[in-house]
Design a protein around this motif. Structure first.
Motif: not given
Lengths: 279, 279
Positions: A170-171, A173-177
Motif C-alpha cells: 500500500t505504501i 502504491a501511495v508513493g507511485r500515486n
C-alpha cells in the motif's frame, strides 16, 4: 470537528503490578549494585585465595593496567587499529552487500542467488575464512579485511533485501500515486520502509565483524605494522602480563556496550520514534 | 464539523479538451483480470459509465466483484485487457496525483513523516516550494479537523485520524478525480458515520469529483450522486441508480432506495451488510 479517540491510553491508568523492595529500585541502581557485588567478589577471591599474579590479578591491578595502557597509548593504539580494520572491512562488506541487494531486489535470480549464498555463508564463523584468506592474500591486512568483509556482507545483504521485499504494498502504491519517480520511490519510500531491517542487519554485521577481527588478531597476530587489541592480548599472554590481558578484555567489553548504546540511540531517534519498532 | 465557510478553489477546472460538460471520467467496456492460481482470471468483464465534473459516483457490488480492481485501473496501477478508461481526455494512464487515491489500509501514511509532512511532502514532490506546500497542508488538515495533530507521527493517531490525514493528503493534491477505495471500511460504525458526514461537508466546499468504492449501501446513499451497481465477477454493470434526491436517512425515499439497492445486491447472492447507525 474533533477527533473522538486519542491513540495512547495514559499509562498511569493501567493497573501496575505491586512491587516491593528490589524491584522498586531504579534499573541503574539495581544493575550498579550487582556490578559492585561482582567486583567485590573478584577482589575478595584475590585477597583471600591469593593466586599467583602471573595467572590472575584483582580488579585494582586491572584498572591500573587499563589506565597505563591508555595513558602510554599502547592499548589505545591497538584498539584504534582494530576499529580501523573493522571499519574498512565493514565498509567493503556493506558496499558488496548493497550491490547484492540491488541485484536481489531487481531480479528474481538475484534474490535466489542471495538467499542461497546467505544460507551457506551465514552459518560459517567469520574467522573460519581466515586461513583461506591468508592463502589468497598472504600474511597482510588484506587477508583480515577480506575476512571481516565476508563476515559482514551476509547479515547486511539478507536483512536489507528482506526489508525491501517486505515493504507494505500500500505504501509503495501511495508513493507511485503521488507521482514519485522510480528513483525517488526507492530513496524516499522503500528505503525508510526498510530501515528497521537495515538497522538490525548493521547490528548483526557489527557483532559478527567485531568477533571476527578480534579472533583473527588473536590467532594470527599483527598484520603489517600495528597490532590490534587481539594481538595485544596475545602479546600480554606471551609475557605473562595478566593485568594487561584483563585490561584489554575490559576495553573490548566497554566498546561493545558503547556500540550497543549508539545503535540504541539511532533506533530511538528513528524507527522507535516512528512506531516502526517498539522499544 | 468544519465551519461552513466559503468554498475552496472554485477556480479549479478539469483540463479537458472537450470542455466542461464532457465527462471527466469515461469508462467504456472495460475488461480487467489478473493472473491467479488457475491462470488468467477475469474480474471485470464489461463495465462502462461516465462521471461528470463534480459528480460523486459510488461503485458498489458483491465481494470479489472487481470494484477495487476497477479503481486500481482508473488510478493507473492496472491496465485493462479490453475497453478504455479516459480521464480528462487522456487514455494511457500511469499512476499520478491527478487521480489521488485514499486506500482502506491505515498504514497508507508515511510512518517516518509527521502528519503535516505527510500532506506537504506530496506537494513538494509535485513542484511546490516548501513554504507553499506547508501552508497548503495546513489548510487541508484544518479542513479535516486535524489542526491539533500537525506534529504527531502516524502511529500516535487513531484509525479515524489516520484516514483523515490520508483524505487531507489526497485533497491537497487537488486531483481531477478523487479515488477512494473503501476508506472507512476498517473503522468502527460510529467513527465511520462521523467521517461520512465530514467528507460530505468537505466535498460540498471543494470542487471535487469523486469515485468511491464501497460495499455499504448506506455509505453509497449518504455520499453519492449516482450509484453504479456491479454484478458478480466477472462483473458487468447491473444498474446505474440516481440517488441525489433520496434525502436524509430517515426519509421514506431513502428507505425505498435502500430496499431497491438491497434487492439488486441480494440478486447477486450478496450478504448485505447492515450499517447499524442508519438502520
Amino acid at each position: 470537528m474533533q477527533s473522538s479517540s486519542s491513540a495512547a491510553v495514559p499509562a498511569a491508568s493501567l493497573p501496575r503490578p505491586r512491587s516491593v523492595g528490589w524491584a522498586r529500585l531504579p534499573v541503574w541502581v539495581r544493575r550498579g549494585l550487582i556490578f559492585a557485588v561482582l567486583i567485590g567478589l573478584w577482589q575478595a577471591y584475590v585477597s583471600y585465595a591469593d593466586p599467583d599474579p602471573l595467572v590472575f590479578v584483582g580488579p585494582w591491578d586491572t584498572l591500573q593496567a587499563l589506565w597505563d595502557g591508555w595513558r602510554d597509548g599502547s592499548l589505545a593504539r591497538a584498539t584504534w587499529e582494530t576499529l580501523r580494520l573493522l571499519g574498512i572491512g565493514t565498509g567493503i562488506g556493506a558496499l558488496v552487500a548493497a550491490v547484492l541487494t540491488i541485484f536481489a531486489t531487481l531480479t528474481k535470480i538475484g534474490e535466489d542467488l542471495l538467499i542461497l549464498l546467505t544460507s551457506i555463508m551465514n552459518p560459517l564463523p567469520g574467522v573460519a575464512m581466515l586461513p583461506l584468506a591468508l592463502l589468497f592474500f598472504g600474511l597482510n591486512t588484506n587477508a583480515v579485511l577480506f575476512t571481516i568483509a565476508n563476515a559482514t556482507i551476509w547479515p547486511i545483504a539478507i536483512n536489507i533485501s528482506t526489508g525491501f521485499r517486505t515493504v507494505n504494498p500500500t505504501i509503495a502504491a501511495v508513493g507511485r500515486n503521488i507521482g514519485l519517480s522510480p528513483i525517488r520511490l526507492a530513496t524516499d519510500v522503500l528505503a525508510p520502509s526498510a530501515l528497521p531491517h537495515a538497522i538490525s542487519g548493521l547490528k548483526t554485521a557489527w557483532a559478527f565483524g567485531w568477533r571476527t577481527v578480534v579472533a583473527a588478531e588473536l590467532v594470527f597476530g599483527a598484520f603489517g605494522g600495528e597490532g590490534g587489541v587481539g594481538f595485544y592480548i596475545n602479546n600480554a599472554r606471551l609475557y605473562l602480563l595478566t593485568a594487561q590481558m584483563l585490561a584489554a578484555l575490559v576495553t573490548i567489553a566497554a566498546l561493545g556496550v558503547l556500540f550497543e548504546t549508539l545503535f540504541g540511540m539511532l533506533e530511538r531517534r528513528t524507527i522507535v520514534r516512528w512506531g516502526m519498532k517498539t522499544s | 464539523m468544519p465551519p461552513s465557510g466559503t468554498p475552496l478553489n472554485t477556480e479549479r477546472r478539469p483540463a479537458s479538451a472537450e470542455g466542461l460538460d464532457a465527462p471527466l471520467l469515461r469508462v467504456e467496456h472495460v475488461q480487467l483480470g489478473y493472473w491467479g492460481a488457475k491462470g488468467f482470471e477475469l474480474a471485470v468483464d464489461d463495465v462502462g459509465f461516465d462521471v461528470a465534473p463534480r459528480e460523486k459516483i459510488i461503485v458498489i457490488g458483491p465481494s470479489g466483484c472487481g470494484k477495487s480492481t476497477l479503481l486500481k485501473a482508473i488510478a493507473g496501477f492496472l491496465t485493462p485487457v479490453g475497453g478504455s478508461i479516459t480521464v480528462a481526455g487522456r487514455t494511457s494512464l500511469t499512476p499520478g496525483p491527478d487521480r489521488a487515491v485514499v486506500f482502506q489500509e491505515f498504514d497508507q501514511l508515511f510512518a517516518w513523516r509527521t502528519v503535516l509532512d505527510n500532506v506537504a511532502y506530496p506537494l513538494r514532490v509535485n513542484g511546490r516550494r516548501k513554504a507553499a506546500a506547508r501552508a497548503e497542508a495546513h489548510k487541508y488538515l484544518e479542513l479535516t479537523g486535524l489542526e491539533r495533530a500537525f506534529d504527531r507521527y502516524p502511529h500516535q493517531l487513531s484509525g479515524g485520524m489516520k484516514q483523515r490525514v490520508a483524505i487531507a493528503r489526497a485533497l491537497a493534491l487537488e486531483p481531477v478525480i478523487l479515488l477512494m477505495d473503501e476508506p472507512f471500511g476498517s473503522l468502527d460504525a460510529l467513527t465511520r458515520a462521523r467521517l461520512q458526514g465530514e467528507l460530505n461537508s468537505i466535498l460540498d466546499r471543494t470542487p471535487t469529483t469523486l469515485l468511491f468504492v464501497t460495499h455499504s449501501i448506506d455509505e453509497a446513499l449518504v455520499l453519492g450522486d449516482r450509484v453504479v451497481v456491479l454484478g458478480n465477477a466477472p462483473s458487468s454493470v447491473q444498474e446505474i441508480v440516481d440517488v441525489r434526491d433520496v434525502g436524509p436517512p430517515d426519509s421514506p425515499a431513502y428507505a425505498e432506495m435502500r430496499r431497491r439497492l438491497r434487492r439488486l445486491l441480494a440478486e447477486q447472492g450478496e450478504e448485505v451488510d447492515e450499517d447499524a447507525v442508519f438502520v
